[in-house]
Design a protein around this motif. Structure first.
Motif, PDB file in Angstrom:
ATOM      1  N   VAL A   1     -11.564 -51.155  -9.153  1.00 50.39           N
ATOM      2  CA  VAL A   1     -12.026 -50.789 -10.499  1.00 50.39           C
ATOM      3  C   VAL A   1     -13.523 -50.457 -10.452  1.00 50.39           C
ATOM      4  O   VAL A   1     -14.011 -49.675 -11.258  1.00 50.39           O
ATOM      5  N   HIS A   2     -14.217 -51.040  -9.504  1.00 48.17           N
ATOM      6  CA  HIS A   2     -15.601 -50.654  -9.219  1.00 48.17           C
ATOM      7  C   HIS A   2     -15.590 -49.761  -7.982  1.00 48.17           C
ATOM      8  O   HIS A   2     -15.169 -50.188  -6.904  1.00 48.17           O
ATOM      9  N   GLY A   3     -16.045 -48.519  -8.172  1.00 45.00           N
ATOM     10  CA  GLY A   3     -15.876 -47.502  -7.135  1.00 45.00           C
ATOM     11  C   GLY A   3     -16.487 -47.851  -5.796  1.00 45.00           C
ATOM     12  O   GLY A   3     -15.939 -47.520  -4.741  1.00 45.00           O
ATOM     13  N   ASN A   4     -17.650 -48.499  -5.835  1.00 49.26           N
ATOM     14  CA  ASN A   4     -18.355 -48.759  -4.572  1.00 49.26           C
ATOM     15  C   ASN A   4     -17.932 -50.082  -3.929  1.00 49.26           C
ATOM     16  O   ASN A   4     -18.453 -50.437  -2.884  1.00 49.26           O
ATOM     17  N   GLU A   5     -17.006 -50.803  -4.581  1.00 47.36           N
ATOM     18  CA  GLU A   5     -16.479 -52.014  -3.929  1.00 47.36           C
ATOM     19  C   GLU A   5     -15.332 -51.511  -3.059  1.00 47.36           C
ATOM     20  O   GLU A   5     -14.149 -51.670  -3.335  1.00 47.36           O
ATOM     21  N   SER A   6     -15.766 -50.892  -1.986  1.00 48.78           N
ATOM     22  CA  SER A   6     -14.993 -49.835  -1.356  1.00 48.78           C
ATOM     23  C   SER A   6     -13.826 -50.285  -0.505  1.00 48.78           C
ATOM     24  O   SER A   6     -13.024 -49.475  -0.067  1.00 48.78           O
TER      25      SER A   6
ATOM     26  N   SER B   1     -21.989 -45.524  -7.606  1.00 45.58           N
ATOM     27  CA  SER B   1     -20.574 -45.158  -7.712  1.00 45.58           C
ATOM     28  C   SER B   1     -19.712 -46.324  -8.168  1.00 45.58           C
ATOM     29  O   SER B   1     -18.505 -46.293  -8.062  1.00 45.58           O
ATOM     30  N   ARG B   2     -20.355 -47.339  -8.732  1.00 45.67           N
ATOM     31  CA  ARG B   2     -19.607 -48.477  -9.275  1.00 45.67           C
ATOM     32  C   ARG B   2     -18.783 -48.059 -10.494  1.00 45.67           C
ATOM     33  O   ARG B   2     -17.665 -48.492 -10.698  1.00 45.67           O
ATOM     34  N   SER B   3     -19.352 -47.149 -11.289  1.00 46.71           N
ATOM     35  CA  SER B   3     -18.813 -46.848 -12.612  1.00 46.71           C
ATOM     36  C   SER B   3     -17.924 -45.603 -12.580  1.00 46.71           C
ATOM     37  O   SER B   3     -17.725 -44.983 -11.549  1.00 46.71           O
TER      38      SER B   3
ATOM     39  N   PHE C   1      -9.034 -56.830  -7.688  1.00 44.06           N
ATOM     40  CA  PHE C   1      -9.701 -56.983  -6.396  1.00 44.06           C
ATOM     41  C   PHE C   1     -11.080 -56.316  -6.399  1.00 44.06           C
ATOM     42  O   PHE C   1     -11.179 -55.110  -6.616  1.00 44.06           O
ATOM     43  N   HIS C   2     -12.093 -57.122  -6.134  1.00 43.06           N
ATOM     44  CA  HIS C   2     -13.496 -56.674  -6.191  1.00 43.06           C
ATOM     45  C   HIS C   2     -14.212 -56.982  -4.888  1.00 43.06           C
ATOM     46  O   HIS C   2     -13.652 -57.602  -3.995  1.00 43.06           O
ATOM     47  N   GLU C   3     -15.477 -56.551  -4.874  1.00 41.38           N
ATOM     48  CA  GLU C   3     -16.361 -56.989  -3.793  1.00 41.38           C
ATOM     49  C   GLU C   3     -17.707 -57.412  -4.353  1.00 41.38           C
ATOM     50  O   GLU C   3     -18.152 -56.929  -5.388  1.00 41.38           O
ATOM     51  N   MET C   4     -18.346 -58.307  -3.630  1.00 40.24           N
ATOM     52  CA  MET C   4     -19.712 -58.724  -3.964  1.00 40.24           C
ATOM     53  C   MET C   4     -20.601 -58.390  -2.766  1.00 40.24           C
ATOM     54  O   MET C   4     -20.157 -57.732  -1.839  1.00 40.24           O
TER      55      MET C   4
ATOM     56  N   PHE D   1     -10.513 -61.490  -7.474  1.00 36.88           N
ATOM     57  CA  PHE D   1     -10.798 -61.795  -6.077  1.00 36.88           C
ATOM     58  C   PHE D   1     -12.043 -61.001  -5.687  1.00 36.88           C
ATOM     59  O   PHE D   1     -12.154 -59.827  -6.035  1.00 36.88           O
ATOM     60  N   GLU D   2     -12.937 -61.647  -4.982  1.00 36.32           N
ATOM     61  CA  GLU D   2     -14.172 -60.980  -4.570  1.00 36.32           C
ATOM     62  C   GLU D   2     -14.350 -61.143  -3.069  1.00 36.32           C
ATOM     63  O   GLU D   2     -14.530 -62.254  -2.570  1.00 36.32           O
ATOM     64  N   GLN D   3     -14.316 -60.026  -2.374  1.00 32.76           N
ATOM     65  CA  GLN D   3     -14.586 -60.030  -0.928  1.00 32.76           C
ATOM     66  C   GLN D   3     -16.101 -59.768  -0.758  1.00 32.76           C
ATOM     67  O   GLN D   3     -16.668 -58.975  -1.495  1.00 32.76           O
TER      68      GLN D   3
HETATM   69 ZN   LIG Z   1     -16.381 -55.566  -9.036  1.00 30.37          ZN
END
Ligand SMILES: [Zn+2]
Length: 840
Positions: A118-123, A195-197, A234-237, A310-312
């Motif tokens: 959903v966040h583009g750069n959480e690639s 590119s998150r948005s 599913f996200h990333e930090m 979830f945050e990777q």
């Molecule tokens: Zn995110």
């Protein structure tokens, strides 16, 4: 043979299809090893279609397109029998929520929905989705055979394809052929806006509850059709972080049920088992709370499902590999594995607990419909509330599956909580009042969206602390403890708008009430119709017209004699504004149409600055506002070429949140020539730094006052002895992370026409000082917010501060708004303010 189906739930397998024994892995299909680069969107949808075409366990559905035209699609994964009966399974589930109104039949099985990127750069998201899809479709993972027999699994590989593709294109443009883990390597840096948005620079993980963006609306259309029991996001930090999974952090919204809390613990344990086996580091119960409804975990929770984030550790800066401070190299392959394991754990826990999962889900809706816990059983929206705001609210309620009706018991007197007054008050029910009852399947969601002050277990939240809808739309509304009956009459708010009593009137009139009328004005400007607006109220016959009302006089429009009537009527229909007529220029009370008090309006040419130095999110909101709400042209100029742009043809310059110090000279030159600058949020610092402006003088004065006060207090301030571990919490005392304040308006000022006497704003800044010259148009006179959390030091400061003000600078005018009047595009009551300023 294609088994892709388009928005129709036709999963019947044509006879004679023979599936391949094996399907190509992503590596075989793509021609490179998963994790060696980032996959383009067309390859992702291509693989999803390929798997659906070649596996009996998968079907692909296109559920919409992004703003930039990219496909939004999901794969349904299950046994061939379940896929064949997908429509029955869907209906059986919906019937049990009570939302479809259909009789309960058929078998209910768990529906588990997993959304990635959903966040583009959480690639990593898309890459992990490819592996997850392949593994499940191939049906060789331990336990998968049982899962597919008993569950429907929905995989959305990319909820934000425009942002994700922006990341992928940029990364692959600059990707070195030999992976370079150096964190400074240029392929991992992002340009302006990042590119998150999505296309309009909106954070789609802040949009679930408000559904302002097309990607969200398409997703929720499909979501509402299925009402899954589990949604995992599913996200990333940052790459120095490890992995986050459930349970979520405090605060938890009070409405989350004991079973939803238990399930969060089960999910945590199942993930921990998998991660422990591989000695992978992780954390739980920190950072990612469960309070504000706008997220991909809370929105599902408030819709009866189990919602998870979830945050990777990784994100855009991690590229395909990055060296970390601790000394290891984090690879994309490792990140893929992280989300893959979490995906498997999500399905396993849901399968293992399937009976309780369904029971808890069904009970959630049943309790709401029969015995809602909300202390207010009825929300009343007064029928006299401004029409465009009511229409916007009803639109959101429809999209959220919240039912409403006209209130019955007309003439009855009841007590209720008056949102605008922020206190208990008497209320008489009248014909036309709208009732939103807590007694309905979505009763819990009614509570979340309408409770005057949201209840949290802690004030240290990740995001907003208030969002009660009557403030968002600035509606006259009450929360009533007793159950009020519905009238049974269907709510009809899109009535015919044209009330024309004569064919060739002297003038057409539009009463300036709200945003529909603003849209009408914008439409007239586009049609080159000449318009006046009344500075004072006036009366024609029995109709009283508010300040700002529009006068479209035949005598002003001699340039379009034959099309005049048609153009005005067309514009009214397009905008939904109520068109009235007058047969004479003489009014019954107030100033006549030809008076100096009826100002000629001119279609303005508007510029919005974007690019370096400006906040992409704020620019995006305004861009969205002009294109999708006001529907009026705006030219976005890249700030880097602003100095050389010829600004002579423009009337209005909008500066969103950002730092404009380097653009000071061209901004001042624009003002010298008589232009108008709308300075939103932090952009006002460009003017407060100027000693010659009223704002600059007021800021200096306030700073001196505060300094003197601080000296007096400082020596015995207990805050000075705060413990190291409490620092974050203490910092909150100075802040408002998103509390709602009442703004008193100078209702005689043209910028507030159509807004009433009070407005509500989401305050995140500390406001501005009152101006000693110029106009103080909207201001806060109390310390307490009407809703949400504000720190005690913040409260001391916020009393008697300015939210909307203006002053003359050079030959022009600067209008300041301290905070975002159109917050994330869901704060609809700010539209009229923005329109009043930019179209005036
Ligand atoms: Zn995110």
């Amino acid at each position: 043979m294609k088994r892709t189906f388009l928005l129709l739930f036709l999963a019947v397998l044509p006879a004679g299809i023979v599936f391949n024994q094996t399907i190509k892995s992503p590596d075989e299909y793509l021609g490179y090893e998963l994790g060696s680069t980032f996959t383009y969107h067309h390859q992702v949808t291509g693989y999803f279609r390929y798997v659906a075409d070649n596996s009996p366990n998968a079907d692909y559905l296109v559920y919409g397109h992004s703003y930039e035209g990219r496909e939004l699609g999901v794969c349904f994964i299950s046994s061939p029998e379940n896929l064949k009966n997908l429509e029955e399974i869907r209906k059986a589930n919906l019937a049990r929520t009570g939302l479809s109104g259909e009789k309960v039949t058929g078998t209910q099985i768990p529906i588990i929905w997993m959304s990635y990127n959903v966040h583009g750069n959480e690639s990593v998201g898309v890459e992990a989705a490819l592996k997850t899809l392949y593994t499940l479709a191939e049906n060789k993972y331990e336990g998968a055979d049982d899962w597919l027999k008993s569950c429907i699994i929905i995989i959305d590989p990319c909820s934000n394809p425009d942002g994700r593709e922006r990341y992928t294109a940029m990364y692959r443009n600059l990707q070195p052929s030999i992976p370079n883990p150096d964190p400074n390597s240029w392929e991992r840096s992002s340009g302006w806006g990042g590119s998150r948005s999505n296309h309009y620079f909106f954070d789609l993980n802040r949009d679930w509850a408000w559904q302002t963006q097309i990607e969200t609306r398409h997703r929720i259309d499909l979501y509402n059709k299925f009402m899954p029991h589990v949604h995992a996001d599913f996200h990333e930090m940052g790459s120095s972080s490890n992995f986050f999974f459930a349970p979520g952090a405090d605060p938890w919204h009070d409405i989350i049920t004991p079973w939803q809390r238990d399930f969060h613990k089960l999910m945590g344990k199942a993930n921990a088992d998998l991660f422990d086996d591989k000695f992978r580091l992780y954390f739980t119960k920190e950072s990612f709370d469960l309070f504000c409804p706008s997220f991909g975990d809370t929105w599902p929770l408030f819709n009866g499902a189990m919602g998870f984030t979830f945050e990777q550790g990784g994100g855009g800066g991690a590229g395909v590999s990055v060296k970390r401070e601790i000394g290891d190299t984090l690879t994309l392959a490792h990140r893929i594995d992280g989300h893959f394991m979490a995906s498997m754990a999500t399905i396993k826990v849901s399968y293992d607990n399937r009976a309780k999962l369904l029971e808890g889900f069904n009970k959630y809706f049943e309790t709401a419909a029969t015995n809602p816990r909300f202390e207010y059983k009825s929300i009343i929206i007064k029928g006299s509330s401004e029409t465009s705001s009511v229409k916007s609210l009803l639109y959101l309620l429809d999209r959220s599956q919240i039912k409403y009706s006209y209130a019955g018991n007309s003439g009855k007197k009841v007590k209720g909580f008056d949102y605008a007054l922020n206190a208990e008050a008497d209320l008489t029910l009248e014909k036309g009042d709208i009732l939103i009852s807590a007694f309905q399947p979505q009763g819990h969601l009614v509570e979340v969206l309408f409770e005057p002050d949201s209840k949290a277990s802690d004030s240290l939240s990740y995001d907003l602390t208030a969002w009660a809808l009557p403030y968002v739309y600035n509606l006259k509304a009450y929360a009533v403890k007793e159950k009020i009956e519905a009238s049974g009459e269907k709510v009809e708010f899109n009535k015919p708008v044209i009330n024309i009593t004569e064919e060739k009137p002297y003038a057409y009139l539009v009463n300036w009430k709200g945003f529909d009328e603003m849209r009408f004005l914008a439409e007239l400007f586009k049609r080159d119709v000449r318009i006046r607006s009344a500075v004072k109220t006036f009366t024609v016959g029995t109709d009283k017209y508010e300040r700002g009302s529009l006068i479209i006089a035949r005598g002003d429009n001699t340039h379009i004699p034959s099309s005049f009537d048609k153009l005005g009527r067309e514009a009214a229909e397009v905008a939904g504004a109520k068109l009235m007529t007058a047969s004479t220029g003489m009014v019954d009370a107030g100033k006549d149409f030809g008076s100096g008090y009826s100002n000629a309006r001119k279609a303005p040419k508007i510029v919005l600055l974007g690019g370096e130095g400006t906040s992409a999110g704020s620019v995006g909101e305004l861009w969205y506002f002009f294109e999708n709400e006001l529907k009026y042209p705006v030219t976005i100029i890249n700030a880097s070429s602003f100095a050389s742009a010829d600004m002579s043809g423009y009337d209005v310059l909008i500066l969103t949140s950002g730092n404009y110090t380097r653009y000071k000279d061209p901004v001042m030159a624009f003002l010298q020539k008589g232009g108008k600058v709308l300075a939103l949020e932090s952009s006002s610092s460009l003017f407060s730094a100027e000693k010659t402006t009223a704002l600059g003088k007021a800021v200096d004065l306030k700073a001196a006052e505060l300094k003197a006060k601080e000296k007096k207090e400082r020596s015995d301030d207990p805050e000075l002895l705060k413990k190291f571990e409490d620092e974050r919490r203490h910092a909150l005392s100075e802040r408002s992370p998103g509390a709602i304040y009442k703004v008193k308006l100078d209702y005689t000022h043209p910028y507030t026409f159509g807004m009433g006497q009070d407005w509500f704003v989401m305050m995140r800044s500390s406001g501005l000082p009152y101006l000693s010259s110029g106009s103080n148009i909207g201001y806060i006179t109390t310390s307490e917010p009407v809703s949400g959390f504000a720190g005690y030091k913040y409260k001391e400061k916020i009393k008697n501060t300015l939210v909307i003000g203006s002053e003359r600078v050079g030959g022009g005018e600067v209008v300041y708004i301290s905070d975002n009047p159109y917050f994330r595009a869901f704060w609809k009551s700010g539209r009229i303010l923005l329109g009043n300023i930019v179209l005036k």
